[in-house]
Write a protein that holds these residues in place. Sequence first.
Motif, PDB file in Angstrom:
ATOM      1  N   ALA A  36       9.984   1.143  18.668  1.00  0.00           N
ATOM      2  CA  ALA A  36       8.954   1.356  17.640  1.00  0.00           C
ATOM      3  C   ALA A  36       8.813   0.141  16.733  1.00  0.00           C
ATOM      4  CB  ALA A  36       9.286   2.591  16.807  1.00  0.00           C
ATOM      5  N   GLY A  37       9.885  -0.660  16.656  1.00  0.00           N
ATOM      6  CA  GLY A  37       9.807  -1.888  15.864  1.00  0.00           C
ATOM      7  C   GLY A  37       9.633  -1.669  14.384  1.00  0.00           C
ATOM      8  N   GLY A  38      10.029  -0.492  13.894  1.00  0.00           N
ATOM      9  CA  GLY A  38       9.929  -0.226  12.473  1.00  0.00           C
ATOM     10  C   GLY A  38       8.493  -0.132  11.976  1.00  0.00           C
ATOM     11  N   LYS A  39       7.576   0.254  12.850  1.00  0.00           N
ATOM     12  CA  LYS A  39       6.178   0.382  12.423  1.00  0.00           C
ATOM     13  C   LYS A  39       6.057   1.404  11.298  1.00  0.00           C
ATOM     14  CE  LYS A  39       4.092  -1.043  16.812  1.00  0.00           C
ATOM     15  NZ  LYS A  39       3.277  -0.633  17.986  1.00  0.00           N
ATOM     16  N   MET A  40       5.115   1.125  10.409  1.00  0.00           N
ATOM     17  CA  MET A  40       4.936   1.958   9.223  1.00  0.00           C
ATOM     18  C   MET A  40       3.560   2.608   9.265  1.00  0.00           C
ATOM     19  SD  MET A  40       6.447  -1.013   6.771  1.00  0.00           S
ATOM     20  CE  MET A  40       8.072  -1.711   7.145  1.00  0.00           C
ATOM     21  N   TYR A  41       3.543   3.920   9.112  1.00  0.00           N
ATOM     22  CA  TYR A  41       2.289   4.666   9.132  1.00  0.00           C
ATOM     23  C   TYR A  41       2.033   5.200   7.730  1.00  0.00           C
ATOM     24  CZ  TYR A  41       3.016   4.278  14.120  1.00  0.00           C
ATOM     25  OH  TYR A  41       3.224   3.767  15.386  1.00  0.00           O
ATOM     26  N   PHE A  42       0.858   4.901   7.205  1.00  0.00           N
ATOM     27  CA  PHE A  42       0.589   5.328   5.839  1.00  0.00           C
ATOM     28  C   PHE A  42      -0.858   5.768   5.659  1.00  0.00           C
ATOM     29  CE2 PHE A  42      -0.247   0.821   6.037  1.00  0.00           C
ATOM     30  CZ  PHE A  42      -1.182   0.505   5.053  1.00  0.00           C
ATOM     31  N   SER A  43      -1.074   6.594   4.665  1.00  0.00           N
ATOM     32  CA  SER A  43      -2.410   7.124   4.398  1.00  0.00           C
ATOM     33  C   SER A  43      -3.103   6.302   3.315  1.00  0.00           C
ATOM     34  CB  SER A  43      -2.338   8.597   3.984  1.00  0.00           C
ATOM     35  OG  SER A  43      -1.444   8.790   2.911  1.00  0.00           O
ATOM     36  N   ASP A  44      -4.390   6.071   3.544  1.00  0.00           N
ATOM     37  CA  ASP A  44      -5.287   5.521   2.528  1.00  0.00           C
ATOM     38  C   ASP A  44      -6.191   6.694   2.182  1.00  0.00           C
ATOM     39  OD1 ASP A  44      -6.762   3.903   0.870  1.00  0.00           O
ATOM     40  OD2 ASP A  44      -7.819   2.848   2.470  1.00  0.00           O
ATOM     41  N   ALA A  45      -5.851   7.408   1.113  1.00  0.00           N
ATOM     42  CA  ALA A  45      -6.440   8.715   0.845  1.00  0.00           C
ATOM     43  C   ALA A  45      -7.958   8.701   0.738  1.00  0.00           C
ATOM     44  CB  ALA A  45      -5.838   9.300  -0.433  1.00  0.00           C
ATOM     45  N   SER A  46      -8.497   7.645   0.122  1.00  0.00           N
ATOM     46  CA  SER A  46      -9.941   7.567  -0.093  1.00  0.00           C
ATOM     47  C   SER A  46     -10.384   6.113  -0.113  1.00  0.00           C
ATOM     48  CB  SER A  46     -10.316   8.223  -1.430  1.00  0.00           C
ATOM     49  OG  SER A  46     -11.670   7.977  -1.769  1.00  0.00           O
ATOM     50  N   THR A  47     -11.450   5.807   0.608  1.00  0.00           N
ATOM     51  CA  THR A  47     -12.009   4.456   0.516  1.00  0.00           C
ATOM     52  C   THR A  47     -13.150   4.413  -0.494  1.00  0.00           C
ATOM     53  OG1 THR A  47     -13.561   4.844   2.339  1.00  0.00           O
ATOM     54  CG2 THR A  47     -11.398   3.953   2.907  1.00  0.00           C
ATOM     55  N   ARG A  48     -13.398   5.526  -1.158  1.00  0.00           N
ATOM     56  CA  ARG A  48     -14.464   5.612  -2.163  1.00  0.00           C
ATOM     57  C   ARG A  48     -13.919   5.510  -3.584  1.00  0.00           C
ATOM     58  NH1 ARG A  48     -18.818   5.731  -3.620  1.00  0.00           N
ATOM     59  NH2 ARG A  48     -19.316   7.891  -4.106  1.00  0.00           N
ATOM     60  N   PHE A  49     -12.778   6.114  -3.840  1.00  0.00           N
ATOM     61  CA  PHE A  49     -12.307   6.217  -5.217  1.00  0.00           C
ATOM     62  C   PHE A  49     -10.895   5.652  -5.350  1.00  0.00           C
ATOM     63  CE2 PHE A  49     -15.391   9.638  -4.546  1.00  0.00           C
ATOM     64  CZ  PHE A  49     -16.333   9.305  -5.517  1.00  0.00           C
ATOM     65  N   ALA A  50     -10.798   4.465  -5.915  1.00  0.00           N
ATOM     66  CA  ALA A  50      -9.514   3.817  -6.145  1.00  0.00           C
ATOM     67  C   ALA A  50      -8.969   4.259  -7.501  1.00  0.00           C
ATOM     68  CB  ALA A  50      -9.671   2.302  -6.114  1.00  0.00           C
ATOM     69  N   PRO A  51      -7.715   4.702  -7.569  1.00  0.00           N
ATOM     70  CA  PRO A  51      -7.143   5.157  -8.837  1.00  0.00           C
ATOM     71  C   PRO A  51      -7.251   4.127  -9.960  1.00  0.00           C
ATOM     72  CG  PRO A  51      -5.729   5.800  -7.035  1.00  0.00           C
ATOM     73  CD  PRO A  51      -6.790   4.905  -6.443  1.00  0.00           C
ATOM     74  N   ALA A  52      -7.134   2.853  -9.623  1.00  0.00           N
ATOM     75  CA  ALA A  52      -7.205   1.810 -10.651  1.00  0.00           C
ATOM     76  C   ALA A  52      -8.578   1.746 -11.310  1.00  0.00           C
ATOM     77  CB  ALA A  52      -6.865   0.452 -10.042  1.00  0.00           C
ATOM     78  N   GLU A  53      -9.590   2.241 -10.608  1.00  0.00           N
ATOM     79  CA  GLU A  53     -10.966   2.160 -11.120  1.00  0.00           C
ATOM     80  C   GLU A  53     -11.487   3.467 -11.696  1.00  0.00           C
ATOM     81  OE1 GLU A  53     -13.219   0.835  -7.792  1.00  0.00           O
ATOM     82  OE2 GLU A  53     -12.062  -1.020  -7.537  1.00  0.00           O
ATOM     83  N   TRP A  54     -10.767   4.573 -11.447  1.00  0.00           N
ATOM     84  CA  TRP A  54     -11.299   5.876 -11.833  1.00  0.00           C
ATOM     85  C   TRP A  54     -10.332   6.692 -12.677  1.00  0.00           C
ATOM     86  CZ3 TRP A  54     -16.313   6.501 -11.396  1.00  0.00           C
ATOM     87  CH2 TRP A  54     -16.995   5.722 -10.470  1.00  0.00           C
TER      88      TRP A  54
END
Length: 375
Positions: free
Chosen positions: A159-177
């Motif tokens: 597996a080579g230490g692959k990392m799977y992660f979620s990008d919850a929303s491409t519309r609303f970034a917490p830093a902006e909202w």
Amino acid sequence: MLKKLILTVGLLVVLLAAYLALWPVPVRPVAWVAPADPGYAGAFAVNDQLASLNMIDLGHEEGPEHIAVGPDGKLYATVASGNILRMNPDGSAQEVFVNTGGRVLGFDFDAAGNLIAADAVKGLLSVSPAKQTTVLSNRVGGQPIHYADAVVVARGAGAGGKMYFSDASTRFAPAEWGGTFEASVLDILEQAATGRILEYDPATKTTRIVAHGIAFANGVALSTDEKSLFVAETGKYRIWKIDVQARDLNVGAGPGTQASVLLDNLPGYPDNLMRGLDGKIWAGLAKPRNAVIDQMAGKPFVRSMTLRLPRALWPVPKAYGHVFAFSEDGKVLADLQDATGAYPETTGVTETPQRLYVQSLHAKGLGWLKRVPGM
């Protein structure tokens, strides 16, 4: 005087109607069909097994959103302040391990002992045992990662230490909202299903899209054989099983050979997914279903109007403590509830041989139960 009063009231009514109908809002709601709420029945029959939590005092900190046991045997917890706390399993010797300057929501550890963090503001990070922080990925396909939420690191051979992660929303970034909670409310209200699952390969230092079209992509867990991902789709009350080999798969188009709905029509909004003992996967339901919200599913205009109301009038679901465990074939193995919601927004469970630590978005302390074998 009476005529003037009537004209004034009429004008105010017109202005109010115009405001409710026309005032700009940040969402572009999409109509969808919410499944009929089954309520608390069957495997999710009402119980009070979460009502007697023991508490670990976190001082001025709150919101232990995600908890994991590190390679050093210590308990690590992300909290609302942005800190990642480190402590003994009994809660003693608490210290701030690191603050990334963003807001870490989920994390895991790689084979070298680095803390791999999904930071909702900064992307996918690696924090070394010496507390040095490195950005692994904050873009994919030339586009920014807006809302990194949960992450799991593969450990199997090859597996080579692959990392799977979620990008919850491409519309609303917490830093902006206004923060992670505010951004999540906007995304789920809109239902544009822009969430996605990403893979970061540390061998090539590249990021790719595994799947997209998810209504707020949240918790992520790997199957035992590491060939499948379990993904919480918060906005549509369900948990997917997705092939790790999928490439930019649109799950919004429906189930197929590389993606299937494992658990559908849940009685609440699924959040974190955590591998437990004996093959279990734990999930938290951060909020219960709300009839008003479901009734608005096919009414985009009405959903737009709600954002023009004072926040106190929004149809926010009540507090209700609820976590459950399921098997890889979708069978519910354990279900713990507290209808009082005294421990609010339960996001998941971290299971050790001795305890079940209950994760929470806003709780003032860290709740735990003595683990009962077979639970």
